[in-house]
Enzyme design. Sequence first.
Site, PDB file in Angstrom:
ATOM      1  N   HIS A  30       0.739  -1.217  -0.042  1.00  0.00           N
ATOM      2  CA  HIS A  30       0.029  -0.114  -0.052  1.00  0.00           C
ATOM      3  C   HIS A  30       0.865   1.339   0.095  1.00  0.00           C
ATOM      4  CE1 HIS A  30      -3.077  -2.779   0.807  1.00  0.00           C
ATOM      5  NE2 HIS A  30      -4.116  -2.009   0.617  1.00  0.00           N
ATOM      6  N   PRO A  31       0.447   2.152  -0.490  1.00  0.00           N
ATOM      7  CA  PRO A  31       0.970   3.584  -0.809  1.00  0.00           C
ATOM      8  C   PRO A  31       0.845   4.439   0.648  1.00  0.00           C
ATOM      9  CG  PRO A  31      -0.720   3.742  -1.907  1.00  0.00           C
ATOM     10  CD  PRO A  31      -0.815   2.365  -1.565  1.00  0.00           C
ATOM     11  N   PHE A  78       1.412   3.422   7.374  1.00  0.00           N
ATOM     12  CA  PHE A  78       0.101   3.503   8.132  1.00  0.00           C
ATOM     13  C   PHE A  78      -1.066   3.184   6.927  1.00  0.00           C
ATOM     14  CE2 PHE A  78      -3.426   6.123   9.124  1.00  0.00           C
ATOM     15  CZ  PHE A  78      -3.559   5.614  10.396  1.00  0.00           C
ATOM     16  N   ALA A 105      -7.909   7.528  -6.679  1.00  0.00           N
ATOM     17  CA  ALA A 105      -9.102   7.744  -6.349  1.00  0.00           C
ATOM     18  C   ALA A 105      -9.536   7.932  -4.880  1.00  0.00           C
ATOM     19  CB  ALA A 105     -10.227   6.958  -7.058  1.00  0.00           C
ATOM     20  N   GLU A 106      -8.924   6.919  -4.181  1.00  0.00           N
ATOM     21  CA  GLU A 106      -9.368   6.913  -2.736  1.00  0.00           C
ATOM     22  C   GLU A 106      -8.656   8.017  -1.872  1.00  0.00           C
ATOM     23  OE1 GLU A 106      -9.520   2.010  -2.990  1.00  0.00           O
ATOM     24  OE2 GLU A 106      -7.962   2.663  -1.981  1.00  0.00           O
ATOM     25  N   GLN A 107      -7.330   8.468  -2.316  1.00  0.00           N
ATOM     26  CA  GLN A 107      -6.711   9.415  -1.584  1.00  0.00           C
ATOM     27  C   GLN A 107      -7.276  10.875  -1.825  1.00  0.00           C
ATOM     28  OE1 GLN A 107      -2.727   9.263  -0.420  1.00  0.00           O
ATOM     29  NE2 GLN A 107      -2.289   7.076  -0.868  1.00  0.00           N
TER      30      GLN A 107
HETATM   31  N1  GUN Z   1      -2.756   3.421   2.663  1.00  0.00           N
HETATM   32  C1  GUN Z   1      -3.549   3.735   3.494  1.00  0.00           C
HETATM   33  N2  GUN Z   1      -4.782   3.845   3.465  1.00  0.00           N
HETATM   34  C2  GUN Z   1      -5.165   3.619   2.006  1.00  0.00           C
HETATM   35  C3  GUN Z   1      -6.338   3.461   1.440  1.00  0.00           C
HETATM   36  O1  GUN Z   1      -7.383   3.506   1.973  1.00  0.00           O
HETATM   37  N3  GUN Z   1      -6.042   3.134   0.224  1.00  0.00           N
HETATM   38  C4  GUN Z   1      -4.948   2.965  -0.532  1.00  0.00           C
HETATM   39  N4  GUN Z   1      -4.915   2.654  -1.824  1.00  0.00           N
HETATM   40  N5  GUN Z   1      -3.707   3.041   0.243  1.00  0.00           N
HETATM   41  C5  GUN Z   1      -4.033   3.217   1.493  1.00  0.00           C
END
Ligand code: GUN
Length: 174
Positions: free
Chosen positions: A73-74, A125, A92-94
């Site tokens: 995960h980023p 995190f 899109a999530e960020q």
């Molecule tokens: N890294 C930490 N939280 C998230 C998240 O909700 N989506 C993504 N893609 N990466 C995350």
Amino acid sequence: MSSAPPLSLKLLNSMNQTGFTTALGFAFELSPWVVERAWDERPFASVEAMHTAMMAVLDASTTADKLALIRAHPELASKAAIAKQLTAESNAEQASAGLDRLTPEEFARFHDLNAAYRERFGFPFIICVRLNDKASILAAMHARLSNDEATEIVEAIQQIGLISKLRLLDSVTT
Ligand code: GUN
């Protein structure tokens, strides 16, 4: 959120393991093995049941596999995130939590907490950003820094469960 055409559960239930994994690989960030191993449990009666099978795969996986998934995960509000250089789902999530539009002060706060968290645990995190906003994410980052490693691995996997469930519910029709 996936740019692919809608996928029906019926079609997914009829696919071979490779097709199923290719179709749903986006659900767990850069970690298609979760989807691949859940294929054995098909047919699925609902998206929820399919997701439950995927979470059972994660539960049964080794700590090394769990850490690899977490590390795929980023970081939140990283330079790559702001430059939209992540997977389509992550970008899109960020953006949904406004993490692509931070003031310099907010950016510095995320940067410091990301660094402190990574220094303490050795992985990024993880929180389901679509269910949070900037303030709740920052508060959780701060609070979770005092957890121990085992607690944070459990928490990260639970959050990945929320992230992946929303991705599947967005993309699979019944
Ligand atoms: N890294 C930490 N939280 C998230 C998240 O909700 N989506 C993504 N893609 N990466 C995350």
